[in-house]
Design a protein around this motif. Structure first.
Motif, PDB file in Angstrom:
ATOM      1  N   ASP A 150     -35.987 -29.968  46.875  1.00 15.67           N
ATOM      2  CA  ASP A 150     -36.514 -28.936  47.117  1.00 15.67           C
ATOM      3  C   ASP A 150     -37.835 -29.042  46.270  1.00 15.67           C
ATOM      4  N   ARG A 151     -37.608 -29.551  44.847  1.00 14.90           N
ATOM      5  CA  ARG A 151     -39.172 -29.981  44.257  1.00 14.90           C
ATOM      6  C   ARG A 151     -40.030 -30.463  45.158  1.00 14.90           C
ATOM      7  N   TRP A 152     -39.467 -31.518  46.013  1.00 25.59           N
ATOM      8  CA  TRP A 152     -40.211 -32.671  46.745  1.00 25.59           C
ATOM      9  C   TRP A 152     -40.662 -31.667  47.790  1.00 25.59           C
ATOM     10  N   TRP A 153     -39.939 -30.869  48.805  1.00 26.09           N
ATOM     11  CA  TRP A 153     -40.509 -29.906  49.730  1.00 26.09           C
ATOM     12  C   TRP A 153     -41.779 -29.371  49.065  1.00 26.09           C
ATOM     13  N   GLN A 154     -41.493 -28.678  48.021  1.00 30.17           N
ATOM     14  CA  GLN A 154     -42.914 -27.993  47.102  1.00 30.17           C
ATOM     15  C   GLN A 154     -44.131 -28.564  46.838  1.00 30.17           C
ATOM     16  N   ASP A 155     -43.449 -29.698  47.262  1.00 23.91           N
ATOM     17  CA  ASP A 155     -45.249 -30.635  46.200  1.00 23.91           C
ATOM     18  C   ASP A 155     -45.532 -30.996  47.921  1.00 23.91           C
ATOM     19  N   ALA A 156     -44.740 -31.577  49.283  1.00 29.15           N
ATOM     20  CA  ALA A 156     -45.462 -31.716  50.257  1.00 29.15           C
ATOM     21  C   ALA A 156     -45.736 -31.116  51.005  1.00 29.15           C
ATOM     22  N   PHE A 157     -45.152 -29.174  51.368  1.00 32.79           N
ATOM     23  CA  PHE A 157     -45.742 -28.142  51.909  1.00 32.79           C
ATOM     24  C   PHE A 157     -46.653 -27.331  51.244  1.00 32.79           C
ATOM     25  N   VAL A 170     -37.268 -19.385  29.241  1.00 33.54           N
ATOM     26  CA  VAL A 170     -36.103 -20.766  28.942  1.00 33.54           C
ATOM     27  C   VAL A 170     -35.302 -21.386  29.764  1.00 33.54           C
ATOM     28  N   ARG A 171     -34.722 -19.977  31.152  1.00 37.95           N
ATOM     29  CA  ARG A 171     -34.087 -20.835  32.227  1.00 37.95           C
ATOM     30  C   ARG A 171     -35.531 -22.047  32.915  1.00 37.95           C
ATOM     31  N   ASP A 172     -36.572 -21.384  33.351  1.00 35.78           N
ATOM     32  CA  ASP A 172     -37.561 -22.573  33.916  1.00 35.78           C
ATOM     33  C   ASP A 172     -37.706 -23.914  32.783  1.00 35.78           C
ATOM     34  N   ALA A 173     -37.616 -23.858  31.390  1.00 34.15           N
ATOM     35  CA  ALA A 173     -38.168 -24.987  30.883  1.00 34.15           C
ATOM     36  C   ALA A 173     -36.137 -25.683  30.747  1.00 34.15           C
ATOM     37  N   VAL A 174     -35.637 -24.961  31.145  1.00 32.11           N
ATOM     38  CA  VAL A 174     -33.799 -26.140  30.675  1.00 32.11           C
ATOM     39  C   VAL A 174     -34.168 -26.505  32.814  1.00 32.11           C
ATOM     40  N   LEU A 175     -34.837 -25.859  33.810  1.00 29.82           N
ATOM     41  CA  LEU A 175     -34.905 -26.757  34.823  1.00 29.82           C
ATOM     42  C   LEU A 175     -35.909 -27.878  35.125  1.00 29.82           C
ATOM     43  N   ALA A 176     -36.660 -28.131  34.645  1.00 26.35           N
ATOM     44  CA  ALA A 176     -37.766 -28.446  34.386  1.00 26.35           C
ATOM     45  C   ALA A 176     -37.193 -29.614  33.760  1.00 26.35           C
ATOM     46  N   GLY A 177     -35.956 -29.749  32.432  1.00 26.95           N
ATOM     47  CA  GLY A 177     -36.026 -30.691  31.906  1.00 26.95           C
ATOM     48  C   GLY A 177     -35.196 -31.180  32.428  1.00 26.95           C
ATOM     49  N   ILE A 178     -34.393 -30.921  33.744  1.00 32.17           N
ATOM     50  CA  ILE A 178     -33.005 -31.301  34.591  1.00 32.17           C
ATOM     51  C   ILE A 178     -33.895 -31.956  35.700  1.00 32.17           C
ATOM     52  N   LEU A 179     -34.642 -31.260  36.471  1.00 30.55           N
ATOM     53  CA  LEU A 179     -35.677 -32.340  37.682  1.00 30.55           C
ATOM     54  C   LEU A 179     -36.396 -33.121  37.853  1.00 30.55           C
ATOM     55  N   GLU A 180     -37.419 -32.856  36.562  1.00 30.41           N
ATOM     56  CA  GLU A 180     -38.747 -33.524  36.403  1.00 30.41           C
ATOM     57  C   GLU A 180     -38.081 -34.419  35.504  1.00 30.41           C
ATOM     58  N   ASP A 181     -37.640 -34.233  34.047  1.00 24.97           N
ATOM     59  CA  ASP A 181     -38.103 -35.150  33.048  1.00 24.97           C
ATOM     60  C   ASP A 181     -36.878 -35.829  33.590  1.00 24.97           C
ATOM     61  N   GLN A 182     -35.414 -35.858  34.086  1.00 25.66           N
ATOM     62  CA  GLN A 182     -34.589 -36.121  34.506  1.00 25.66           C
ATOM     63  C   GLN A 182     -33.647 -36.190  33.451  1.00 25.66           C
ATOM     64  N   LEU A 183     -33.510 -35.900  32.660  1.00 28.52           N
ATOM     65  CA  LEU A 183     -32.280 -35.515  31.531  1.00 28.52           C
ATOM     66  C   LEU A 183     -31.097 -34.420  32.164  1.00 28.52           C
ATOM     67  N   ASN A 184     -30.295 -35.544  31.021  1.00 29.14           N
ATOM     68  CA  ASN A 184     -28.824 -35.038  31.248  1.00 29.14           C
ATOM     69  C   ASN A 184     -28.703 -33.458  30.303  1.00 29.14           C
ATOM     70  N   VAL A 185     -27.428 -33.142  30.383  1.00 32.97           N
ATOM     71  CA  VAL A 185     -27.208 -31.561  30.187  1.00 32.97           C
ATOM     72  C   VAL A 185     -27.725 -31.305  28.865  1.00 32.97           C
TER      73      VAL A 185
END
Length: 473
Positions: free
Chosen positions: A438-445, A96-111
Motif C-alpha cells: 500500500d505504501r508503494w501504491w501511494q507513491d506510484a499513484f 503514536v499509531r503513525d509513529a509505530v507504523l512508520a517504524g515497521i513499514l518505512e524503517d523496517q524495524l521489528n516489533v
C-alpha cells in the motif's frame, strides 16, 4: 471526572509521574451529530480523560474534554464525541499509531525494536499487542478494490511475474516495470501449477489486458500464459539466461586455470627452507611462475564475462594480463562479447537473428565443450522468447529485457521477512505485505496517470479563409 493520569500510567505499565506537558483539547459542543445517522443530539454532561501523545523526551498528554449527548433518533440512547485524531476509548492518539507504523513499514524495524525506540525517544512503554493492533487496524482500513481499479487504469501492458518462498508459504507477485507499482500478489501454500493458474486467472477475470509477460525459465508459465492471454508475448528474462551462460563460461575458465596450475607443478621441486638472496634475484628475473599466473587468472576470472563498457581502467589492464598469461581465454572473452551484443536493446529483430545464426555456426566456439553446451541451450524456440522485448509495445520508449523489477521487490520483502523471523503465521505475513504494498501504491499513484494515445487519426484542422488558395477560373 475522567480517569486520573496516575491510573492511566498504571494501565500502560509506566511509573506514576506527573506529565511534563498537558495539552487541553475540547470537543464538547452543545449539539453534536449522531455517529450513525447524523441527527443532532443535545449535550447532557461533559467528561474528561487523558490520552498520551508524542513529544521527544517528554511525557505529554492530551486532556480531552468531551460531551455525552442524548440521542433523538432510534440508533442509540446516547453517544459521546471524540477528537478527529483520537479513536474512541483509546489511550494513545493517532500520532503514536503513525509513529509505530512508520517504524515497521518505512524503517523496517521489528516489533521489539519499535517498542524500544518509542520508549527511548518518547517515553512510551507500549505493549506488543498494541503494536499488532496498529497493524491490524491499518490493514482493515485499506480499500483494495480501489487499488485494483487504479491498477487497471494505469497498467502499461507489461507484467513481471515471480515467486518468493517465505518459510512454509510461497508469495506469488506481479509488478508493472513501466509504471513502477505492484499489480497483485497471493500467498499460497505451495509453488505448483494449480496455485499459479488460480493467481493468473484472477488477474484475467479482473480485466487485466496483458501484452508482454516477463518470467524466468520456470516451466509453470508457458502453458498458462498461452491459454489465458493467447495474443500476449512471453519474454524470458535475459538476466537469468545470461546467468546460466556465464556459469558455463566460468567453468571453462576454471578448467583452463587448473590445467595451467598443473603445468606449474612439473619439473624439479624447490628445496626446503627460505630461499637465499641469490635465489630470489634469479626468480625475479624469470618472472611469475605458472602457479602464480593461474592464481591471478582465478582471482580475476569475473572479468571474462563482465561487460566491456563497465570495465574500469585497472580492470582493463588485469584483463589484458589474463589474456597474455593464458591465450586460450581469448575465445571465451570473444564469446562473452558476442552474447552481450546478441541481446542489445538498440538492435532490430532481424539483426538479432543474424547474430544468433553466426554464433551457432562458429567452429571456434564449438571446439570448446562448455561453449558447445551454451550454444545447445540457446535453441531457436528459447531465443524467440528471449528477444520478445524487440517486439514489445514499449519499443520506442523503454525495452524491458528482464524481470529485475519484481526480483528487487522480492529481495526487499525477503530482507524485511528476515528481520521479522517470528512472523510465520499466514495472517501476519498477509497483513505486512498488504501494508508494505500500500505504501508503494501511494507513491506510484500520487502522480496523474499517463494519457493513452488514441489509435484514430486526428482530423486535419480547416485552413483559415485568409490563407486558402483557390484555383483560377
Amino acid at each position: 471526572m475522567g480517569l486520573s493520569y496516575q491510573i492511566h500510567h498504571e494501565d500502560t505499565g509506566m511509573d506514576a509521574k506527573a506529565p511534563d506537558r498537558v495539552i487541553p483539547v475540547r470537543c464538547a459542543p452543545k449539539k453534536a451529530p449522531c455517529p450513525s445517522c447524523g441527527k443532532l443530539g443535545r449535550r447532557k454532561r461533559t467528561h474528561e480523560r487523558d490520552v498520551r501523545t508524542i513529544a521527544y523526551k517528554e511525557i505529554a498528554i492530551l486532556r480531552i474534554t468531551y460531551g455525552e449527548y442524548e440521542s433523538r433518533c432510534e440508533c442509540c440512547k446516547s453517544f459521546r464525541t471524540h477528537p478527529e485524531d483520537v479513536l474512541p476509548k483509546a489511550k494513545y492518539d493517532n500520532k503514536v499509531r503513525d509513529a509505530v507504523l512508520a517504524g515497521i513499514l518505512e524503517d523496517q524495524l521489528n516489533v521489539e525494536a519499535v517498542r524500544r525506540r518509542m520508549e527511548r525517544d518518547f517515553l512510551l512503554d507500549l505493549s506488543t499487542g498494541f503494536v499488532y493492533d496498529c497493524l491490524h487496524d491499518a490493514a482493515r482500513q485499506l480499500d483494495l478494490a480501489e487499488h485494483r481499479q487504479e491498477v487497471l487504469e494505469r497498467f502499461s501492458g507489461i507484467l513481471c511475474i515471480d515467486e518468493l518462498h517465505l518459510g512454509k508459504f510461497t508469495l506469488l507477485l506481479a509488478t508493472d516495470p513501466i509504471g513502477d507499482f505492484p499489480v497483485a500478489f497471493a500467498l499460497v501454500s505451495a509453488n505448483d501449477k494449480d496455485h499459479m493458474e488460480r493467481f493468473l486467472r484472477n488477474l484475467q477475470r479482473h480485466g487485466l489486458k496483458l501484452k508482454v509477460a516477463i518470467t524466468d525459465g520456470s516451466p509453470l508459465y508457458p502453458t498458462l500464459l498461452a491459454e489465458l492471454w493467447p495474443k500476449a508475448e512471453h519474454q524470458l528474462c535475459v538476466f537469468h539466461v545470461m546467468q546460466d551462460l556465464n556459469k558455463l563460461i566460468l567453468d571453462a575458465v576454471r578448467r583452463l586455470r587448473t590445467k595451467l596450475s598443473r603445468q606449474g607443478s612439473k619439473g624439479r621441486r624447490r628445496k626446503r627452507g627460505r630461499p637465499s638472496k641469490a635465489q630470489k634475484r634469479h626468480r625475479a628475473k624469470q618472472g611469475q611462475s605458472l602457479k602464480e599466473k593461474a592464481k591471478f587468472v582465478f582471482k580475476h576470472r569475473h572479468l571474462i564475462v563482465k561487460r566491456r563498457e563497465n570495465l574500469g581502467e585497472q580492470e582493463k589492464k588485469h584483463l589484458q594480463t589474463m589474456l597474455e598469461y593464458l591465450p586460450a581465454l581469448r575465445s571465451l572473452r570473444k564469446f562473452a562479447d558476442k552474447l552481450h551484443a546478441l541481446f542489445a536493446p538498440e538492435q532490430s529483430e532481424h539483426q538479432a537473428w543474424c547474430r544468433w545464426r553466426a554464433l551457432q555456426g562458429s567452429a571456434e566456439f564449438k571446439a570448446i565443450p562448455e561453449l558447445t553446451k551454451a550454444l545447445e541451450s540457446l535453441e531457436a524456440k528459447k531465443f524467440t522468447k528471449m528477444i520478445a522485448f524487440l517486439r514489445g509495445p514499449a519499443r520506442h520508449r523503454r525495452r524491458i529485457r528482464t524481470n529485475n523489477h519484481v526480483e528487487r521487490c522480492n529481495r526487499k520483502l525477503r530482507y524485511c521477512e528476515k528481520v521479522r523471523y517470528k512472523w510465520r503465521r499466514r495472517r501476519t505475513l498477509v497483513r505486512y505485505i498488504v501494508l508494505a504494498l500500500d505504501r508503494w501504491w501511494q507513491d506510484a499513484f500520487s502522480a496523474p496517470p499517463p494519457q493513452k494515445r488514441s489509435s484514430r487519426r486526428r482530423a486535419k484542422k480547416p485552413q483559415p479563409a485568409a490563407t486558402r488558395q483557390t484555383k483560377p477560373q
